[in-house]
Scaffold this motif. Structure first.
Motif, PDB file in Angstrom:
ATOM      1  N   LEU B 128       0.825  -1.217   0.000  1.00 15.57           N
ATOM      2  CA  LEU B 128       0.000   0.000   0.000  1.00 15.57           C
ATOM      3  C   LEU B 128       0.858   1.266   0.000  1.00 15.57           C
ATOM      4  CD1 LEU B 128      -3.082  -0.451   2.343  1.00 15.57           C
ATOM      5  CD2 LEU B 128      -3.030  -0.137  -0.132  1.00 15.57           C
ATOM      6  N   LEU B 130       3.321   1.834  -1.511  1.00 15.28           N
ATOM      7  CA  LEU B 130       3.838   2.135  -2.850  1.00 15.28           C
ATOM      8  C   LEU B 130       2.802   2.795  -3.732  1.00 15.28           C
ATOM      9  CD1 LEU B 130       5.680  -1.206  -3.635  1.00 15.28           C
ATOM     10  CD2 LEU B 130       6.711   0.982  -3.069  1.00 15.28           C
ATOM     11  N   MET B 131       1.556   2.806  -3.290  1.00 11.88           N
ATOM     12  CA  MET B 131       0.469   3.147  -4.204  1.00 11.88           C
ATOM     13  C   MET B 131       0.005   4.589  -4.104  1.00 11.88           C
ATOM     14  SD  MET B 131      -1.731  -0.302  -3.805  1.00 11.88           S
ATOM     15  CE  MET B 131      -0.949  -1.901  -4.008  1.00 11.88           C
ATOM     16  N   LEU B 132       0.581   5.327  -3.191  1.00 10.48           N
ATOM     17  CA  LEU B 132       0.141   6.717  -3.037  1.00 10.48           C
ATOM     18  C   LEU B 132       1.106   7.637  -3.781  1.00 10.48           C
ATOM     19  CD1 LEU B 132      -2.200   8.056  -1.500  1.00 10.48           C
ATOM     20  CD2 LEU B 132      -0.549   8.684   0.235  1.00 10.48           C
TER      21      LEU B 132
END
Lengths: 436, 293, 296
Positions: B128, B130-132
């Motif tokens: 997660l 990595l996803m912002l």
């Protein structure tokens, strides 16, 4: 396999060695950049520019530090785009520099959100002596009645051309005072002379809303009003976009795809420098860059085209210095601005780096030392500043309006919307950003 | 007997076929290499051109060779030259590599080979992060580092790596460590290796391809990453190569393209060397296959 | 207390190795992430304190035409670009894993485009290649085809960025190479003995054994492509033009946050994206049990 393992190990221990040295270094430099000896004050100053400017400003700061041994100036600089990304982060991160370079394009965003310090007190107390500044130059740093920024250099946009290019085409130079009708005639004449090799001028229908602003002001309106509302009506916008649309359909200005291809290219490669267009709207302090780059002919500037018996489009623009509200050392910061804009030595280094200095005396000091294109720029500025009229500062949301304007102009250019449709879309959406 | 001749025949045919395919492969690889190299050649050629020629002439080849761009570029700005930028960048990069290799391999070992409660939750959390998009965390992060008084130091650029904040590498190593046969791990444990020893003597050596990949990427990405450096470094003494290169550019004025290309060319050299030197570990390194036997 | 003790006894070694990451998560990553989540429910202009507005930012997204456009653009970029880049990287990596001479040089050469990263030089170069009078059109005109202006034609601009993505395939290639490295050579040797064709060797031995790496590249490729920013930023000069045809999701997010000072809205965009990527990743993970093989 064993060998590989050992060499890896060796490599890592080498790294570790370097690493220890490195750690010390970064520690050391941190100490020295903190607050120094007793009584010494550190202020920070940030600006945008190229390497030439960095050298000049560093020199000015060195002078200032020599004259004020108790003040140290931390210098932060970078190119235009980087500058604003960093400044935004610094201001919202609570670490704003004390003195920041400001620009009309962004000042209302910063001042209206309370990031900039009101300089009235310093001006009234004489700590910031602006008595030598022309009224219009002081006004250009005001939002409402408050001075938020002091001009380090002022400039005006003009329509510039290269004499060699015009001579070669056999087209007469434009008149200094010309109307939009003259402009359209000249543009058609240029296109005829250039044939398939180029166009009269780049497309000004989108891009910066400042181009529309001149036209709106000449019509007795403006892009926005003092109290933060949309300042022009659908008719003005329709006339403006129709004029450019006609020029585009007549192939006097480049088609949308070509304009787009050249957008965002560096000076050296843009349409004017590569002689794809013969005219350019440009802040005149940059004229010398083109004269250097193009290598032949002289760059001259004429006024922005106007409307016969219409209003004045011109207003003073420039590059400015401001003090941030978060600054802990506002007095020292004011002292620095005062030094930067009025000290004889400093001004002589500055010359016309971001337009001639705003102060009359300072500007006279530098004029003799200038190259011919720089001198022409100064003369142009002095002449047009006289006729310029005050202009209100943009309300919050100007960036959204600007995007909306550019999007719709582009849609016309690519034939996606009719002018009528684009104007309607723009007006409707603008109302949601700046309610009436 | 019969079987053996048949076998020989196959070998011969496949050898001939191999020869043809090798020629084909070489041809393709070379042709393709030119396409890949075009930008580099263009930049190197530009770096030897007179600045006014870079944009005005369509010719690839400089009409007059000059090294002015290199001289002018190396001089940097206001007395700080590129040698200090190179040294600074090397320091940051080396520390970043150490941090990433240690911290990420530890986390990866835990995720790949150890059993513990909430493992999958933790793993999902790691992904997660990595996803912002980083643009929205920049400001809170800046506030945090400012609060710690770390602005204008290398800490914000280096320290996070020692805490495995780059999930990309953790995930990468997990994928590789999962491929290490469990029998090997068990055998090591039967031989009396604790988990820590297993990690150090078995897992790490067997993960060399992944570690080298991590190293190469950390080197290149940290070398090129300028946004973090732009925000956290303003002191010329601490300037990095990426910042030095950005200094030549000013979209609102005149950019020094000649020196920019010259210094860009120089700055590619360390990247290239590191790549050429270490990539052989990806090819000739230790094979798990050999151990598996 | 006892419960905790036994939990600790069973799990301490895992958490020991995880400790650096966990400390980093709590101190360095979680705080900024949490802050941005909070901002996404507020009106935040970055200079003044945020004010709570609940879900407004999120509901606004769906009536924002430019946002919808950026979603469309990004989806095309991800769905076309990622598979192409990965196939390409795998193809080249397999070629380069063969024992032909001069390989290390080729590998290095192929990595060159990726070394450029997001250098500004790309912006100029890309126009020289795909512009109206660029390299491609010169080649096309030799065979009598008149090309369009690839970069400034709204129908083709995005595809030049996909080409850029494929061109910078070096990182995926390196990871594939590292993965290929783990395939035991003996397997190929015995396959050759049995007379297996190169394609059969590839599909029956190589591909299954490198699925963990394919899986990694796929997941990271998707996460990376959804967040792609630099290519569009440098090639379009930050506008996302022409006609918003290269308005990547994060480019629009950047415009909202950093040029229009709507950080609340930008944060909502970011968290929506996180949700979308998380769902996509979860789906890939769910299917992975069917096609990813770990030797261990």
């Amino acid at each position: 396999m064993k060998k590989n393992y050992i060499s890896m190990l060796l490599f890592f221990s080498l790294i570790l060695l370097v690493a220890c040295g490195g750690n010390e270094e970064s520690n050391g430099s941190k100490d020295s950049s903190g607050e120094g000896e007793a009584g010494e004050v550190q202020i920070s100053f940030s600006w945008w520019g190229d390497t030439g400017r960095h050298d000049k400003y560093n020199e000015i700061i060195d002078l200032f530090e020599a004259e004020n041994p108790n003040i140290k100036v931390d210098r932060q600089f970078g190119g235009w785009d980087d500058y604003w990304d960093r400044l935004t982060t610094q201001v919202s991160g609570g670490n704003a520099p004390d003195v920041v370079s400001m620009h009309q394009f962004y000042v209302s965003d910063y001042a209206r959100r309370g990031a900039l310090h009101n300089l009235n007190e310093f001006v009234e107390s004489g700590e910031l002596d602006l008595s030598d500044f022309p009224e219009s130059a002081i006004d250009s740093g005001k939002i409402d009645d408050n001075i938020y920024m002091v001009a380090k250099g002022i400039t005006m946009p003009g329509f510039v051309y290269n004499t060699a290019v015009f001579d070669e085409l056999g087209v007469e130079y434009p008149d200094f005072n010309w109307t939009w009708d003259n402009f359209i005639d000249k543009a058609n004449e240029l296109k005829e002379a250039m044939g398939d090799d180029g166009w009269a001028i780049g497309d000004l229908s989108g891009g910066q809303i400042n181009d529309l602003r001149y036209y709106a002001r000449q019509n007795g309106q403006d892009v926005f009003t003092e109290d933060g509302k949309l300042g022009f009506d659908a008719q003005v916008l329709t006339d403006w976009w129709e004029m450019w649309d006609q020029l585009r359909q007549d192939d006097v200005i480049p088609d949308a795809a070509t304009s787009n291809e050249y957008e965002g290219l560096p000076l050296e490669a843009n349409m004017f420098a590569t002689k794809k267009v013969a005219l350019l709207k440009l802040p005149v302090n940059q004229m010398y860059l083109y004269e250097e780059q193009m290598g032949e002919g002289e760059i001259h500037a004429v006024r922005h085209p106007h409307i016969e018996n219409g209003g004045t489009g011109e207003y003073v623009e420039g590059a400015y210095l401001s003090i941030t509200e978060a600054s802990q050392h506002k007095e020292e910061a004011a002292k620095f601005i005062e030094f930067f804009t009025t000290n004889e030595e400093a001004v002589k280094i500055f010359k016309t780096e971001q337009g001639p200095p705003a102060g009359t005396e300072a500007s006279n000091l530098v004029i003799e030392e200038l190259t011919p294109p720089e001198q022409r720029a100064v003369e142009f500025i002095q002449e047009t500043v006289e006729i310029s009229e005050p202009a209100p500062y943009a309300p919050e949301g100007i960036n959204q309006i600007e995007t909306l304007y550019a999007d719709n102009a582009e849609a016309i250019a690519f034939g996606q919307k009719t002018v009528e449709q684009a104007v309607e879309d723009f007006m409707n959406e603008a109302k949601s950003i700046w309610p009436e | 007997m019969e079987i053996s001749t048949k076998h020989n025949h196959i070998v011969r045919v496949s050898k001939k076929r191999q020869k043809i395919s090798k020629v084909f492969i070489h041809g393709f690889v070379i042709l393709f290499g030119i396409v890949m190299l075009y930008p580099l050649l263009w930049m190197v050629a530009s770096s030897f051109k007179n600045p006014s020629e870079i944009f005005s002439s369509v010719s690839f080849y400089p009409s007059k060779w000059t090294i002015d761009n290199y001289v002018q570029g190396w001089a940097g700005v206001s007395g700080y030259t590129f040698d200090s930028f190179f040294v600074n960048t090397l320091i940051i990069v080396t520390l970043a590599i150490i941090g990433n290799i240690i911290a990420c391999s530890m986390a990866a070992y835990a995720f790949a080979k150890l059993e513990f409660k909430f493992k999958s939750v933790m793993f999902a959390l790691m992904l997660l992060t990595l996803m912002l998009p980083f643009h929205v965390t920049v400001i809170p992060q800046y506030i945090m580092f400012n609060y710690l008084d770390w602005i204008n130091t290398y800490y914000p650029l280096i320290l996070p790596k020692f805490f495995a904040t780059e999930g990309f590498f953790v995930f990468l190593m997990v994928q590789f460590m999962k491929g290490i046969p469990n029998e090997l791990v068990e055998a090591a444990e039967i031989d009396g290796c604790g988990r820590i020893k297993t990690y150090w003597y078995l897992i790490l050596p067997l993960s060399v391809p992944a570690l080298v990949t991590t190293m190469i990427f950390t080197f290149i990405w940290t070398w090129n990453d300028f946004f973090g450096q732009l925000l956290y470094i303003s002191d010329l003494k601490l300037f990095t190569v990426a910042l030095g290169l950005r200094m030549f550019l000013d979209s609102a004025g005149e950019s020094a393209w000649g020196p920019m290309f010259a210094m860009s060319t120089l700055s590619l050299i360390p990247l290239f060397i590191v790549f050429v030197f270490f990539q052989r570990y990806l090819i000739e390194g230790i094979t798990t296959g050999g151990l598996k036997g | 207390m006892g419960k905790f003790k036994s939990f600790w006894k069973d799990n301490w070694i895992g958490y020991l190795f995880l400790a650096p990451w966990m400390i980093g998560l709590v101190t360095l990553t979680a705080i900024p992430m949490g802050a941005s989540l909070y901002f996404s429910f507020t009106n935040y202009d970055m200079f003044s304190a945020p004010t709570w507005i609940g879900l407004d930012n999120y509901t606004q997204l769906f009536s924002d035409e430019k946002w919808l456009e950026s979603v469309r653009v990004t989806l095309i970029y991800v769905l076309i670009g990622v598979p192409l880049q990965l196939t390409f990287a795998l193809f080249i990596a397999t070629l380069l894993n063969k024992g032909i001479s001069g390989l290390s040089l080729y590998r290095a050469i192929y990595y060159v485009p990726s070394l450029f990263g997001g250098s500004v030089a790309i912006a100029i170069l890309w126009r020289q290649i795909f512009g109206g009078n660029g390299l491609i059109n010169n080649l096309l005109s030799n065979i009598g085809i008149e090309g369009t202006n690839w970069i400034s034609n709204p129908n083709t601009a995005l595809y030049t960025l996909i080409v850029l993505m494929i061109w910078q395939f070096g990182a995926s290639m390196v990871i594939f190479l590292a993965g290929l490295k783990q395939v035991p050579i003996e397997l190929y040797e015995s396959a050759k003995m049995d007379g297996a064709s190169p394609w059969k060797q590839f599909s029956k031995i190589t591909l299954p054994l490198i699925t963990p790496v394919v899986f990694f590249n796929l997941v990271m490729g998707i996460i990376g492509a959804f967040q792609a920013f630099t290519p569009a930023y440098i090639v379009s000069g930050g506008t996302g033009g022409p006609l918003n045809s290269t308005l990547f999701y994060t480019l629009y997010l950047y415009q909202k946050g950093f040029t229009q000072f709507s950080m609340g809205y930008a944060s909502a965009m970011a968290w929506f994206l996180l949700l979308a990527i998380a769902i996509a990743t979860a789906i890939i993970f769910a299917t992975s049990k069917k096609w990813v093989y770990y030797q261990g």
